[in-house]
Scaffold this active site. Structure first.
Site, PDB file in Angstrom:
ATOM      1  N   ILE A   1       0.981  -1.226   0.145  1.00  0.00           N
ATOM      2  CA  ILE A   1       0.038  -0.040  -0.034  1.00  0.00           C
ATOM      3  C   ILE A   1       0.860   1.267   0.034  1.00  0.00           C
ATOM      4  CG2 ILE A   1      -1.864   1.308   1.254  1.00  0.00           C
ATOM      5  CD1 ILE A   1      -2.701  -1.487   2.391  1.00  0.00           C
ATOM      6  N   GLU A   2       0.844   1.854  -1.034  1.00  0.00           N
ATOM      7  CA  GLU A   2       1.701   3.045  -1.162  1.00  0.00           C
ATOM      8  C   GLU A   2       1.180   4.532  -0.764  1.00  0.00           C
ATOM      9  OE1 GLU A   2       3.412   2.690  -5.371  1.00  0.00           O
ATOM     10  OE2 GLU A   2       4.582   1.013  -4.780  1.00  0.00           O
TER      11      GLU A   2
ATOM     12  N   CYS B   1       5.041  -2.579   2.814  1.00  0.00           N
ATOM     13  CA  CYS B   1       5.237  -3.783   2.007  1.00  0.00           C
ATOM     14  C   CYS B   1       3.820  -4.874   2.230  1.00  0.00           C
ATOM     15  CB  CYS B   1       6.630  -4.257   2.138  1.00  0.00           C
ATOM     16  SG  CYS B   1       7.832  -3.526   1.537  1.00  0.00           S
TER      17      CYS B   1
ATOM     18  N   GLU C   1       4.475  -8.005   2.933  1.00  0.00           N
ATOM     19  CA  GLU C   1       4.639  -9.167   4.067  1.00  0.00           C
ATOM     20  C   GLU C   1       4.332  -8.387   5.237  1.00  0.00           C
ATOM     21  OE1 GLU C   1       6.539  -7.773   1.274  1.00  0.00           O
ATOM     22  OE2 GLU C   1       8.382  -9.035   1.227  1.00  0.00           O
TER      23      GLU C   1
ATOM     24  N   CYS D   1      12.472  -7.049   0.903  1.00  0.00           N
ATOM     25  CA  CYS D   1      13.235  -5.942   1.172  1.00  0.00           C
ATOM     26  C   CYS D   1      13.872  -6.079   2.564  1.00  0.00           C
ATOM     27  CB  CYS D   1      12.501  -4.594   0.954  1.00  0.00           C
ATOM     28  SG  CYS D   1      11.534  -4.192   2.485  1.00  0.00           S
TER      29      CYS D   1
ATOM     30  N   CYS E   1      11.415  -5.654   5.572  1.00  0.00           N
ATOM     31  CA  CYS E   1      10.577  -6.743   5.886  1.00  0.00           C
ATOM     32  C   CYS E   1      11.339  -8.176   6.322  1.00  0.00           C
ATOM     33  CB  CYS E   1       9.946  -7.059   4.528  1.00  0.00           C
ATOM     34  SG  CYS E   1       8.519  -5.922   3.918  1.00  0.00           S
TER      35      CYS E   1
HETATM   36  N1  THU Z   1       7.586  -4.015  -1.943  1.00  0.00           N
HETATM   37  C1  THU Z   1       6.949  -5.038  -1.114  1.00  0.00           C
HETATM   38  O1  THU Z   1       5.615  -4.989  -0.956  1.00  0.00           O
HETATM   39  N2  THU Z   1       7.621  -6.119  -0.592  1.00  0.00           N
HETATM   40  C2  THU Z   1       9.074  -6.395  -0.758  1.00  0.00           C
HETATM   41  O2  THU Z   1       9.338  -7.016  -0.066  1.00  0.00           O
HETATM   42  C3  THU Z   1       9.724  -5.445  -1.869  1.00  0.00           C
HETATM   43  C4  THU Z   1       8.972  -4.270  -1.984  1.00  0.00           C
HETATM   44  C5  THU Z   1       6.771  -3.162  -2.370  1.00  0.00           C
HETATM   45  C6  THU Z   1       7.027  -1.633  -1.953  1.00  0.00           C
HETATM   46  C7  THU Z   1       6.521  -0.833  -2.878  1.00  0.00           C
HETATM   47  O3  THU Z   1       5.376  -0.588  -2.888  1.00  0.00           O
HETATM   48  C8  THU Z   1       6.920  -1.459  -4.117  1.00  0.00           C
HETATM   49  O4  THU Z   1       7.116  -2.855  -3.778  1.00  0.00           O
HETATM   50  C9  THU Z   1       8.330  -1.038  -4.850  1.00  0.00           C
HETATM   51  O5  THU Z   1       9.191  -1.029  -3.929  1.00  0.00           O
END
Ligand code: THU
Length: 133
Positions: free
Chosen positions: A43-44, A53, A55, A86, A89
């Site tokens: 969710i950005e 993220c 997870e 990332c 996470c």
């Molecule tokens: N993102 C995740 O949801 N999980 C990860 O482990 C890597 C990155 C998302 C964050 C952001 O919304 C998009 O991917 C690009 O970085």
């Protein structure tokens, strides 16, 4: 629920991602030991650093509902190989999940990487590091 169905659930979760900025959708499915499934998507936010993220969404949903014991986390994105969680996470997963819990990283072509939480972040900073003596 089987691993195959968990992958399907993570893909369903991915469809709900809110990604107007990166256009990069991620889905997660977390299975608790009592058989519940918690879905998560990324969710950005226009203030980019507030993006959450997939997870962490799934884990925080489960934890905040009082469900604390998990046995599988599946993460999926449209990546060339299995998606790589990332660092943030990896740290949160290390905090809230058993070090031997299974994590499955996958992509839309069902390429799969299986590993444990401790393999996901070797040398994770933990509560032990806060103890002085
Ligand atoms: N993102 C995740 O949801 N999980 C990860 O482990 C890597 C990155 C998302 C964050 C952001 O919304 C998009 O991917 C690009 O970085």
């Amino acid at each position: 629920m089987t691993v195959e169905l968990m992958v399907k659930e993570a893909k369903k979760a991915r469809e709900l991602a809110y990604t107007p900025y990166s256009k990069f959708k991620v889905g997660a499915a977390l299975r608790s030991k009592d058989g519940q499934i918690f879905h998560g998507c990324n969710i950005e936010n226009a203030a980019y650093s507030l993006c959450n993220c997939a997870e962490r969404t799934a884990l925080f949903k489960a934890y905040s509902e009082g469900v604390r014991d998990y046995d599988l986390l599946v993460v999926v994105a449209d990546t060339e190989g299995p998606v790589s969680p990332c660092g943030a996470c990896r740290q949160v997963i290390s905090e809230l999940c058993d070090p031997d819990m299974e994590v499955i990283l996958t992509n839309m072509n069902e390429q799969i990487q299986k590993l444990t939480v401790k393999e996901l972040l070797p040398g994770a900073f933990s509560s032990k590091d806060l103890q002085k003596d």
